[in-house]
Design an enzyme around this catalytic site. Structure first.
Site, PDB file in Angstrom:
ATOM      1  N   ASN A   1     -40.343 -17.040   9.858  1.00  0.00           N
ATOM      2  CA  ASN A   1     -41.262 -18.160   9.986  1.00  0.00           C
ATOM      3  C   ASN A   1     -41.676 -18.351  11.447  1.00  0.00           C
ATOM      4  O   ASN A   1     -42.803 -18.041  11.833  1.00  0.00           O
ATOM      5  CB  ASN A   1     -40.604 -19.425   9.423  1.00  0.00           C
ATOM      6  CG  ASN A   1     -41.514 -20.640   9.462  1.00  0.00           C
ATOM      7  OD1 ASN A   1     -42.623 -20.581   9.990  1.00  0.00           O
ATOM      8  ND2 ASN A   1     -41.067 -21.731   8.917  1.00  0.00           N
ATOM      9  N   ASP A   2     -40.744 -18.806  12.273  1.00  0.00           N
ATOM     10  CA  ASP A   2     -41.113 -19.140  13.644  1.00  0.00           C
ATOM     11  C   ASP A   2     -41.618 -17.938  14.433  1.00  0.00           C
ATOM     12  O   ASP A   2     -42.474 -18.084  15.305  1.00  0.00           O
ATOM     13  CB  ASP A   2     -39.908 -19.760  14.360  1.00  0.00           C
ATOM     14  CG  ASP A   2     -39.464 -21.053  13.676  1.00  0.00           C
ATOM     15  OD1 ASP A   2     -40.353 -21.771  13.192  1.00  0.00           O
ATOM     16  OD2 ASP A   2     -38.261 -21.303  13.613  1.00  0.00           O
ATOM     17  N   VAL A   3     -41.121 -16.742  14.109  1.00  0.00           N
ATOM     18  CA  VAL A   3     -41.504 -15.564  14.894  1.00  0.00           C
ATOM     19  C   VAL A   3     -42.929 -15.099  14.587  1.00  0.00           C
ATOM     20  O   VAL A   3     -43.439 -14.195  15.234  1.00  0.00           O
ATOM     21  CB  VAL A   3     -40.526 -14.387  14.685  1.00  0.00           C
ATOM     22  CG1 VAL A   3     -39.130 -14.776  15.145  1.00  0.00           C
ATOM     23  CG2 VAL A   3     -40.517 -13.908  13.258  1.00  0.00           C
ATOM     24  N   VAL A   4     -43.579 -15.723  13.581  1.00  0.00           N
ATOM     25  CA  VAL A   4     -44.977 -15.392  13.298  1.00  0.00           C
ATOM     26  C   VAL A   4     -45.876 -16.629  13.425  1.00  0.00           C
ATOM     27  O   VAL A   4     -47.014 -16.614  12.981  1.00  0.00           O
ATOM     28  CB  VAL A   4     -45.160 -14.780  11.888  1.00  0.00           C
ATOM     29  CG1 VAL A   4     -44.443 -13.443  11.786  1.00  0.00           C
ATOM     30  CG2 VAL A   4     -44.649 -15.724  10.805  1.00  0.00           C
ATOM     31  N   ASN A   5     -45.351 -17.694  13.999  1.00  0.00           N
ATOM     32  CA  ASN A   5     -46.108 -18.944  14.057  1.00  0.00           C
ATOM     33  C   ASN A   5     -47.133 -18.924  15.195  1.00  0.00           C
ATOM     34  O   ASN A   5     -46.754 -18.885  16.359  1.00  0.00           O
ATOM     35  CB  ASN A   5     -45.138 -20.111  14.249  1.00  0.00           C
ATOM     36  CG  ASN A   5     -45.810 -21.459  14.068  1.00  0.00           C
ATOM     37  OD1 ASN A   5     -47.036 -21.553  14.153  1.00  0.00           O
ATOM     38  ND2 ASN A   5     -45.015 -22.481  13.829  1.00  0.00           N
TER      39      ASN A   5
END
Lengths: 96, 471
Positions: free
Chosen positions: B396-400
Site C-alpha cells: 500500500n504505502d510503497v505505491v502511494n
C-alpha cells in the site's frame, strides 16, 4: 589505558572493514545477510565459555552457563536458518 | 583443556590461540564478503560458521577454562533449542526469528560482562574494564528486551501500532541519559551494588520503552538497528575480556547493522531519530486528504485473468499482506500460468516491503521464484511506462503517489514504486482500510486502477482457476 587505546584502534578499523564489506550487498540478500551477521554476533559465546569454565565462583559459572545457552541459540540457530534461506535462492537455469 | 597437554606445548598455547583467532577472523571477513552475491552467499555463510567453530574450539584450550560441566551442558541445550527453532520457523516468520536470535545474542553479551565483573576481586578493577563492562551491560540489555518486544509486535502479541505514554520521547531521552550517567558512576564506584543493579534494570527498561512505541511499518529499521546493537554489545564484551576476536567480529556486525539501518531509513525518507522518536500516527491527515466522494472500480478474477493473459508485460508488487496471507506459492503458480502464455512477468520489490530488509525476496525465493526476476525499486521504476498490468498484492504505502504529490502527507518524499505510470494497476486488498501508516492512497481512486477485494491467497487461487479456464 594503552590496552584500551589499542583495542579501540582494532574496533574502529574493523568497523571500516564492515562498512566496506556490506555496502555492496544487493537488497535481495539483505535478510540472509542480517541473519548471518546476527549469527556472527553470537561470537560472544567465546566470552561465555571463559566465564563458565573458570572456577573462581559458582555464581559466575551460572551466569556463564546462561550466557552459553543464549549465545549458542544465537550461533546455531542463526547459521542454520541463514543456510535454510540461502538454499532457496536459485537462478532460473537451475529451476528445473 | 590445556591441562591435558604436555608442559612444553603449554607455553605456546596463548599465542597459538591468538593466531587461530586471526584465522577465524579471516573466515568471518571472507564469509561476509561472499554473502554479498547470490551465487556465493551460501558458501559465505558456511565459511562464517566454520570460523565460529574454529574460534569456539580453540577457546576451550584457554588456560582459564578448567571445568567443562557448565560448558557442555550449556552448548548442548543452546544448540538443541537453536536448531529446533531454525528448522521449524516459517519463512513468513523470519523477522520474528531474527529478532529472537538477536535478543539472545545481546543478552549473552550483557551476561558475559556481568560474569567477568563478578569474578574480579574487589580492589583490582581497572577503569577501562569498568567502562566497557558498563557499556556492554547497557547495550546488551537494551538489545535483549528490545528484541523481545519487537518479536511480540511482529507476532501480534503486542499491538502493532503506536503504544505511547504522554511525553514518551522525553521520558526515553531522560532515561537514556540517566543510563549513561550510571555507566559513569559505575566506573567511578564499582563496588556500590545499587548502581550496578540500577544500570542493569534501567537498560532492560529502556529496551522495552524504546521499541514499544514504534509501529509495525518501521520494523525493518528497528530490526536492523537491534542487529547492530548486538554486534556492538559483543564488541564491548570483547573489550572487557581483552579478546580481539570478539572486538573485531562484533564491530563487523555492528557496522553491517548500521548500514542496513541507514538503507532502510533512506528507503522511507526518514531519519533514524524520526523513526525512534516520532512514529507515524493515524491521525495526521494533512491537507488535500479529502477524497470523500471519489469511488473505486471493483474487479473480479475473470476480468483480471483476461487482462493479464493478453498483456505483454506484468509486474507484481508484493507487500506484507502477501506474507500474512501466505500467498507466495500460489502467486508463483499464477506467474507460471502467465509465462506459459508468453507474458513477461517481473517482480518489483520496494526496499521496505515486508517487516525486515529483503523479507519479500526470501518469501519469493521460498516459492521458487528465481532471484533474477526480482527487481529493486531503481531498476524496475523505468519499466512501469511500458507495462500493461501491475498486480499490487498486499502493498500500500510503497505505491502511494501522495509520497510524490502531497507535501502534507506523512510519507511525502519517500521513494515509491511508480506504478501509476503503467497502463493498468490492480490492487489486491482485503478492504478499503488504509495501510499501516494509516494514510489514504489516491492510487485506489485512479481511473487506471481497479480493486480486487479479498484475501490475497483466495484471490490468487481464483485468478489461477480463471486463467486456466481461458484456454
Amino acid at each position: 589505558m594503552e590496552d584500551l587505546i589499542f583495542n579501540l584502534f582494532i574496533f574502529v578499523l574493523a568497523s571500516f572493514v564492515g562498512f566496506e564489506l556490506i555496502s555492496k550487498v544487493p537488497p535481495t540478500l539483505h535478510t540472509p545477510l542480517m541473519s548471518g551477521a546476527n549469527a556472527i554476533s553470537g561470537i560472544t559465546l567465546i566470552g561465555a565459555l571463559i566465564i563458565a569454565g573458570g572456577s573462581e565462583s559458582v555464581y559466575a559459572q551460572w551466569i556463564g552457563f546462561v550466557a552459553i545457552v543464549f549465545a549458542t541459540i544465537n550461533v546455531v540457530g542463526g547459521f542454520m536458518v541463514t543456510d535454510r534461506m540461502l538454499e532457496m535462492f536459485k537462478k532460473k537455469e537451475d529451476d528445473k | 583443556m590445556s591441562q591435558f597437554l604436555p608442559d612444553f606445548i603449554q607455553s605456546y598455547i596463548p599465542n597459538s590461540i591468538q593466531l587461530i583467532y586471526l584465522i577465524a577472523t579471516g573466515f568471518f571477513i571472507v564469509g561476509i564478503r561472499r554473502l554479498g552475491s547470490p551465487a556465493t552467499a551460501r558458501s559465505g555463510n558456511q565459511l562464517a560458521s566454520i570460523g565460529m567453530f574454529i574460534g569456539v574450539f580453540v577457546t576451550l584450550f584457554d588456560r582459564d577454562i578448567i571445568s567443562f560441566e557448565f560448558i557442555i551442558a550449556g552448548v548442548i541445550l543452546g544448540a538443541l533449542l537453536g536448531a529446533f527453532a531454525a528448522k521449524k520457523v516459517k519463512m513468513t516468520a523470519m523477522p520474528e526469528m531474527v529478532a529472537v536470535f538477536n535478543g539472545f545474542g545481546g543478552g549473552a553479551s550483557a551476561l558475559v560482562a556481568w560474569g567477568e565483573f563478578s569474578r574480579l576481586e574487589t580492589g583490582s578493577f581497572e577503569v577501562q574494564a569498568l567502562i566497557t563492562t558498563g557499556l556492554s551491560i547497557l547495550i546488551g540489555s537494551i538489545t535483549f528486551t528490545g528484541s523481545f518486544i519487537a518479536f511480540g509486535k511482529l507476532k501480534g502479541f503486542i499491538g502493532g501500532g503506536r503504544i505511547a505514554l504522554p511525553g514518551q520521547n522525553i521520558i526515553n531521552l531522560v532515561l537514556t541519559a540517566a543510563a549513561l550517567a550510571l555507566v559513569g558512576w559505575f566506573t567511578v564506584d564499582p563496588e556500590y551494588q545499587l548502581v550496578f543493579w540500577s544500570l542493569f534494570g534501567l537498560a532492560l527498561l529502556i529496551g522495552v520503552l524504546t521499541v514499544l512505541p514504534i509501529g509495525g511499518a518501521d520494523m525493518p529499521v528497528v530490526i536492523s538497528l537491534l542487529n547492530s546493537y548486538s554486534g556492538i554489545a559483543a564488541s564491548m564484551a570483547g573489550f572487557v575480556l581483552g579478546n580481539n576476536l570478539l572486538i573485531i567480529s562484533g564491530a563487523l556486525v555492528g557496522a553491517a547493522g548500521l548500514i542496513l539501518t541507514n538503507i532502510m531509513c533512506q528507503a522511507m525518507n526518514r531519519t533514524l531519530f524520526n523513526v525512534l522518536f516520532g512514529a507515524f500516527g493515524g491521525d495526521e491527515g494533512g491537507p488535500g486528504q479529502d477524497l470523500g466522494d471519489k469511488s473505486v472500480q471493483q474487479t473480479f478474477a475473470d476480468d483480471v485473468a483476461i487482462q493479464c493473459s493478453y498483456a505483454n508485460k506484468v509486474i507484481v508488487v508484493p507487500g506484507y499482506g502477501l506474507a500474512v496471507a501466505q500467498a507466495q506459492h500460489i502467486l508463483k503458480e499464477v506467474a507460471n500460468l502467465l509465462e506459459e502464455k508468453g507474458v513477461t512477468v517481473k517482480y518489483g520489490i520496494h526496499p521496505v516491503a515486508g517487516r525486515m530488509p529483503g523479507h519479500m525476496n526470501v518469501l519469493l525465493a521460498e516459492a521458487d521464484v528465481p532471484y533474477d526476476q526480482l527487481y529493486d525499486m531503481d531498476d524496475i521504476n523505468p519499466e512501469f511506462k511500458s507495462t500493461d498490468v501491475v498486480l499490487i498484492i498486499g502493498a500500500n504505502d510503497v505505491v502511494n503517489p501522495a509520497a510524490k504529490t502531497n507535501p502534507g502527507s506523512p510519507i511525502y518524499g519517500m521513494p515509491i514504486l511508480d506504478v501509476d505510470e503503467a497502463k493498468r494497476t490492480i490492487v489486491f486488498k482485503r478492504s478499503m482500510n488504509p495501510g499501516y501508516a494509516g494514510i489514504e492512497n489516491e492510487l485506489f481512486y485512479s481511473d487506471k486502477n481497479q480493486m480486487f477485494f479479498g484475501d490475497a491467497k483466495k484471490s490468487l487461487q481464483d485468478l489461477a482457476v480463471a486463467i486456466k479456464e481461458l484456454d
